[in-house]
Design a protein around this motif. Structure first.
Motif, PDB file in Angstrom:
ATOM      1  N   TYR A 120      39.401  44.705  43.357  1.00  0.00           N
ATOM      2  CA  TYR A 120      39.702  44.793  44.786  1.00  0.00           C
ATOM      3  C   TYR A 120      39.474  43.442  45.455  1.00  0.00           C
ATOM      4  O   TYR A 120      38.588  42.682  45.068  1.00  0.00           O
TER       5      TYR A 120
ATOM      6  N   GLN B 274      39.177  54.605  47.900  1.00  0.00           N
ATOM      7  CA  GLN B 274      39.711  53.254  47.910  1.00  0.00           C
ATOM      8  C   GLN B 274      38.634  52.317  48.430  1.00  0.00           C
ATOM      9  O   GLN B 274      38.059  52.514  49.479  1.00  0.00           O
TER      10      GLN B 274
ATOM     11  N   GLN C  71      37.241  49.064  50.119  1.00  0.00           N
ATOM     12  CA  GLN C  71      37.676  48.084  51.119  1.00  0.00           C
ATOM     13  C   GLN C  71      36.625  46.996  51.239  1.00  0.00           C
ATOM     14  O   GLN C  71      35.424  47.275  51.270  1.00  0.00           O
TER      15      GLN C  71
ATOM     16  N   TYR D 244      38.986  47.968  37.535  1.00  0.00           N
ATOM     17  CA  TYR D 244      39.105  48.238  38.964  1.00  0.00           C
ATOM     18  C   TYR D 244      38.855  46.912  39.680  1.00  0.00           C
ATOM     19  O   TYR D 244      37.785  46.314  39.540  1.00  0.00           O
TER      20      TYR D 244
ATOM     21  N   ASN E  17      35.829  39.431  46.186  1.00  0.00           N
ATOM     22  CA  ASN E  17      36.393  40.223  45.098  1.00  0.00           C
ATOM     23  C   ASN E  17      35.333  41.151  44.510  1.00  0.00           C
ATOM     24  O   ASN E  17      34.183  40.753  44.342  1.00  0.00           O
TER      25      ASN E  17
END
Length: 123
Positions: free
Chosen positions: A112, A1, A3, A110, A96
């Motif tokens: 984030y 994941q 971050q 993908y 981002n």
């Protein structure tokens, strides 16, 4: 994941400067398009600046010639140097990371976001 953690926000006077940082986990910087967005209450999040995997940068018209986006792959960090700040730059700024990969004809995206950092420009 993945971050993302923004820092560097705060209060600045009109005409002043701030530098935002976005620290990314994993091998994101240099492998994802990295961008800064901002948002004010009641408005949609808007793109401020982007740096692509290839190193191309683009800016919104409202910040062009005042803000500079850069990155350090060694530090896994993206920066936004903001100069000649205006009260209308007041917003929450978000980092981002975005990657689009097509495999077997299927586009995988993908995307984030960080939690945001407040920038306030006021005298």
């Amino acid at each position: 994941q993945v971050q993302l953690e923004e820092s560097g926000g705060g209060l600045a006077q009109p005409g002043g400067s701030l530098r935002l940082s976005c620290a990314a986990s994993g091998r994101v910087v240099g492998n994802y398009d990295m961008a800064w967005y901002r948002q004010t209450p009641g408005k949609q999040r808007e793109l401020v600046a982007i740096i692509t995997v290839g190193g191309t940068t683009n800016y919104s018209d409202s910040v062009k010639d005042r803000f500079t986006i850069s990155r350090s792959t060694a530090k896994s960090t993206v920066y936004l140097q903001m100069s000649s700040l205006k009260p209308e730059d007041t917003a929450v700024y978000y980092c981002n990371a975005n990657l689009r990969v097509r495999r077997a004809g299927i586009l995988n995206e993908y995307d984030y976001w960080g939690q945001g950092t407040q920038v306030t420009v006021s005298s």
